[in-house]
Structures are given as structure tokens and as C-alpha cells.
Motif scaffolding. Structure first.
Motif, PDB file in Angstrom:
ATOM      1  N   HIS A 154      46.277  46.786  38.395  1.00  0.00           N
ATOM      2  CA  HIS A 154      45.205  45.696  38.516  1.00  0.00           C
ATOM      3  C   HIS A 154      45.871  44.386  37.944  1.00  0.00           C
ATOM      4  CE1 HIS A 154      43.420  45.177  34.250  1.00  0.00           C
ATOM      5  NE2 HIS A 154      43.573  46.482  34.226  1.00  0.00           N
ATOM      6  N   GLY A 155      45.092  43.424  38.403  1.00  0.00           N
ATOM      7  CA  GLY A 155      45.400  42.013  37.852  1.00  0.00           C
ATOM      8  C   GLY A 155      44.124  41.339  36.779  1.00  0.00           C
ATOM      9  N   VAL A 212      40.865  38.901  54.126  1.00  0.00           N
ATOM     10  CA  VAL A 212      40.959  39.422  52.750  1.00  0.00           C
ATOM     11  C   VAL A 212      41.515  38.170  51.842  1.00  0.00           C
ATOM     12  CG1 VAL A 212      42.319  40.998  51.521  1.00  0.00           C
ATOM     13  CG2 VAL A 212      41.474  41.761  53.686  1.00  0.00           C
ATOM     14  N   GLY A 213      40.869  38.386  50.505  1.00  0.00           N
ATOM     15  CA  GLY A 213      41.452  37.371  49.572  1.00  0.00           C
ATOM     16  C   GLY A 213      42.307  38.048  48.752  1.00  0.00           C
ATOM     17  N   HIS A 214      41.949  37.687  47.158  1.00  0.00           N
ATOM     18  CA  HIS A 214      43.092  37.855  46.211  1.00  0.00           C
ATOM     19  C   HIS A 214      43.021  39.440  45.619  1.00  0.00           C
ATOM     20  CE1 HIS A 214      45.908  36.609  43.053  1.00  0.00           C
ATOM     21  NE2 HIS A 214      45.341  37.208  42.083  1.00  0.00           N
ATOM     22  N   ASN A 215      41.914  39.959  45.839  1.00  0.00           N
ATOM     23  CA  ASN A 215      41.806  41.286  45.247  1.00  0.00           C
ATOM     24  C   ASN A 215      42.218  42.152  46.286  1.00  0.00           C
ATOM     25  OD1 ASN A 215      41.121  43.675  43.575  1.00  0.00           O
ATOM     26  ND2 ASN A 215      39.043  43.248  43.515  1.00  0.00           N
ATOM     27  N   LEU A 216      43.272  42.247  46.872  1.00  0.00           N
ATOM     28  CA  LEU A 216      43.597  42.959  48.198  1.00  0.00           C
ATOM     29  C   LEU A 216      43.262  44.640  47.982  1.00  0.00           C
ATOM     30  CD1 LEU A 216      46.413  41.767  50.450  1.00  0.00           C
ATOM     31  CD2 LEU A 216      45.796  44.506  50.115  1.00  0.00           C
ATOM     32  N   PRO A 217      43.533  45.297  47.001  1.00  0.00           N
ATOM     33  CA  PRO A 217      43.443  46.799  47.104  1.00  0.00           C
ATOM     34  C   PRO A 217      41.743  47.285  47.187  1.00  0.00           C
ATOM     35  CG  PRO A 217      44.250  46.111  44.854  1.00  0.00           C
ATOM     36  CD  PRO A 217      44.386  44.761  45.682  1.00  0.00           C
ATOM     37  N   GLN A 218      41.188  46.273  46.607  1.00  0.00           N
ATOM     38  CA  GLN A 218      39.692  46.541  46.459  1.00  0.00           C
ATOM     39  C   GLN A 218      39.190  46.133  47.850  1.00  0.00           C
ATOM     40  OE1 GLN A 218      37.879  45.741  43.019  1.00  0.00           O
ATOM     41  NE2 GLN A 218      35.958  46.862  43.401  1.00  0.00           N
ATOM     42  N   GLU A 219      39.280  44.912  48.592  1.00  0.00           N
ATOM     43  CA  GLU A 219      38.992  44.296  49.497  1.00  0.00           C
ATOM     44  C   GLU A 219      39.666  45.238  50.926  1.00  0.00           C
ATOM     45  OE1 GLU A 219      38.777  40.093  49.793  1.00  0.00           O
ATOM     46  OE2 GLU A 219      39.773  40.117  47.621  1.00  0.00           O
ATOM     47  N   ALA A 220      40.660  45.417  50.774  1.00  0.00           N
ATOM     48  CA  ALA A 220      41.366  46.163  52.117  1.00  0.00           C
ATOM     49  C   ALA A 220      42.061  47.482  51.572  1.00  0.00           C
ATOM     50  CB  ALA A 220      42.138  45.367  52.944  1.00  0.00           C
ATOM     51  N   HIS A 236      38.987  49.942  38.556  1.00  0.00           N
ATOM     52  CA  HIS A 236      38.153  50.198  39.666  1.00  0.00           C
ATOM     53  C   HIS A 236      38.667  49.396  41.218  1.00  0.00           C
ATOM     54  CE1 HIS A 236      35.229  52.352  37.655  1.00  0.00           C
ATOM     55  NE2 HIS A 236      35.156  51.425  36.859  1.00  0.00           N
ATOM     56  N   ALA A 237      39.369  48.367  41.034  1.00  0.00           N
ATOM     57  CA  ALA A 237      40.203  47.747  42.027  1.00  0.00           C
ATOM     58  C   ALA A 237      40.810  48.770  43.044  1.00  0.00           C
ATOM     59  CB  ALA A 237      41.046  46.923  41.991  1.00  0.00           C
ATOM     60  N   TYR A 238      41.100  49.969  42.313  1.00  0.00           N
ATOM     61  CA  TYR A 238      41.888  50.907  43.219  1.00  0.00           C
ATOM     62  C   TYR A 238      41.187  52.124  43.356  1.00  0.00           C
ATOM     63  CZ  TYR A 238      46.153  48.028  42.406  1.00  0.00           C
ATOM     64  OH  TYR A 238      47.159  47.138  42.444  1.00  0.00           O
ATOM     65  N   ASP A 239      39.858  52.375  43.256  1.00  0.00           N
ATOM     66  CA  ASP A 239      39.210  53.578  43.559  1.00  0.00           C
ATOM     67  C   ASP A 239      39.260  54.220  44.856  1.00  0.00           C
ATOM     68  OD1 ASP A 239      37.957  53.267  40.957  1.00  0.00           O
ATOM     69  OD2 ASP A 239      35.976  52.672  41.449  1.00  0.00           O
TER      70      ASP A 239
END
Length: 293
Positions: free
Chosen positions: A28-29, A273-281, A35-38
Motif C-alpha cells: 500500500h501507499g 479511477v484516481g490515486h488509490n487504484l487497487p481499491q478503486e479498480a 485494506h486497499a487490497y481486500d
């Protein structure tokens, strides 16, 4: 979460998928958390991959093993942490995926220890290794304005602001960097607990001061920083994902990073999609991992 001693850290990490599956480490960043990668990890585990998602230094339940260790946030520390975690888990090679700080750690290991990396998914800035020697060179006013938070952290006012208002600050960053992501309070609060780590502020402040050459690094990582100063190429198969609506690292028409990659390489720009790519897409991120040759 599981925990394991790795390098200078007691690393907290989530693991999902079969133990004998091919390993994928997902990083994550700032200012986000595991949780960005759930959903990404759930999808990849369903394809038989072993997904490991650690909390970076200064986040969540990850702790320094010694009070004497400098609370460095420099890029070399992040790369060394990732390599130490792979060693501690006896992972000889893995696919690495990350964005922001986590993308930097992944790029560093891919560049300096390519024999440990089967493939790379890097989000936002594709070649995410800082060129600290050139950090003092100005960029366009528009780009400088996007870095306001970094200049803020150079001051003691910025340290005090992050200390006093860390959740409010991070929530503002989420909105600013992902303007089309309609996250709810529950989603943010689930991640915001990670910012309560007692080392969070020190690590973050050091990271943003060091990258501009304004503060010394941890001497333990001087050799790695020297290698990174040469801007080494990445020689493993790579897919770069960029959010079209990224508020801090918007994709450029010309791919300025491609020259740093010498193996299979693709750049994909993801609409909406914005900066938090794995959680957004998460689907786009998982598909990129699976598409690596």
C-alpha cells in the motif's frame, strides 16, 4: 493479522490464498493501508495465488524491533523492508504489486534484486524510484501545486498539523487524490486506524524531507541509496497502471518512464479511477497481475 520479525521490523501482514500458491506481495501507499487490497487479494486468491499484504513501517500493527532504530521513511528503507519480509517468509521469488510508497518499494526490489521478482505491477508513477540528486530542480507550477503537502511536511507546522489532525488530513488527501471515488465513512475509518501507529508521523515526515535532500538518511541504507542514485533500470516484466483521474500523479500523454524498463512492458490508463487504484479498480489490478508473462 499475522506477524513476523523481518529486518528491523515486526511486520504485521494479511495472507490469503493457498500456502503452496505462487506468491504475490501487495504494497500500500501513503496515506492508505492493507485494506486497499481486500478485493484484489480475494480475486487473486480465487485464482490460486498466495497473497501477502503487509503494513508498511509506521502503519497499522507493524512495529520497530528496537527503540534505537531511526524512524526513516526513505526509499531505501522501504525496499529493504520488502526484501527482508520475503527472506523472513522464505519467498525466493514473487510478483510484486504496489502504488505510491508501496510501488516504490516494489520498484526498488525489482531493480536491485531482479532474481527475486517474477513480475511487477506499478501504479501511478511507473518508475517509482526517486532521483534525489535532481529533487531541487523545479517543475511546472501546476505540478508544484500538487506537491503542497510535501512542502508542508518540510516545516514543523506540518509535523504538528499531521500529529494533531492525522485523520482529517488523510481523509482530505483521499478526496483530493481520488475525486471520483465515492468512498464512505466506514471505508475510510477501517483504514484510518492504521494511522494511529506511534511511528506514523515520524516516518512520514522523514520520508518527505529526505526525498528532497533536506535530511540525512539512515546510515544502514546508505549503500542501497547509492545504488538507487544511479537510477537503475527494471529488467522484469512490468505492467504500469495509471488512474485517469489521479489528483496527484495524473498520467501524461507521453510515457516518460518507458526507457527504464527493458523487459515486457505495458502502460494501461484506467478511466474513472484516481490515486488509490487497487481499491478503486480491484478488477483492473488483479487482471494486470494475472496478465504478467
Amino acid at each position: 493479522m499475522k506477524k513476523i520479525a523481518a529486518g528491523v521490523l515486526d511486520v504485521a501482514y494479511e495472507e490469503i490464498g493457498p500456502e503452496d500458491g505462487s506468491a504475490v506481495l501487495l504494497l500500500h501507499g501513503f496515506p492508505y493501508d492493507v485494506h486497499a487490497y481486500d478485493e484484489v487479494a480475494r480475486q487473486l486468491a480465487g485464482k490460486g495465488l498466495r497473497c501477502i499484504v503487509p503494513s508498511l513501517r509506521g502503519y497499522g500493527l507493524t512495529r520497530f524491533l528496537s527503540a534505537e532504530t531511526p524512524r526513516s521513511g526513505e526509499q531505501a528503507a522501504l525496499g529493504a523492508d520488502l526484501l527482508a519480509l520475503m527472506d523472513a517468509l522464505s519467498i525466493e521469488s514473487a510478483i510484486l504489486g504496489g502504488y505510491d510508497w508501496g510501488g516504490r518499494a516494489a520498484c526498488i526490489v525489482a531493480a536491485l534484486w531482479p532474481e527475486r521478482v517474477r513480475g511487477l505491477v506499478s501504479c501511478g508513477t511507473g518508475y517509482n524510484i526517486q532521483n534525489i540528486a535532481k529533487a531541487g530542480l523545479p517543475v511546472s507550477p501546476e505540478e508544484e501545486a500538487r506537491y503542497w503537502y510535501q512542502y508542508y511536511f518540510h516545516s514543523e507546522r506540518g509535523r504538528a498539523g499531521l500529529t494533531a489532525n492525522r485523520r482529517e488530513f488523510c481523509r482530505f488527501i483521499w478526496r483530493l487524490w481520488s475525486p471520483t471515488w465515492a468512498f464512505d465513512d466506514e471505508t475510510f475509518d477501517r483504514s484510518a486506524v492504521a494511522f494511529d501507529n506511534r511511528d506514523f508521523v515520524d516516518v512520514v515526515i522523514h520520508s518527505y524531507r529526505h526525498r528532497f535532500g533536506g535530511i540525512a538518511g539512515d546510515p544502514a541504507f546508505a549503500e542501497i541509496e547509492a545504488r538507487l542514485a544511479k537510477q537503475p533500470d527494471i529488467t522484469v516484466p512490468t505492467i504500469v497502471l495509471q488512474g485517469a483521474d489521479d489528483g496527484v500523479d495524473p498520467p501524461q500523454a507521453a510515457d516518460r518512464d518507458v526507457a527504464h524498463f527493458s523487459a515486457h512492458y505495458q502502460r494501461r490508463i484506467i478511466a474513472g479511477v484516481g490515486h488509490n487504484l487497487p481499491q478503486e479498480a480491484p478488477g483492473a489490478f488483479a487482471e494486470a497481475v494475472l496478465a504478467l508473462p
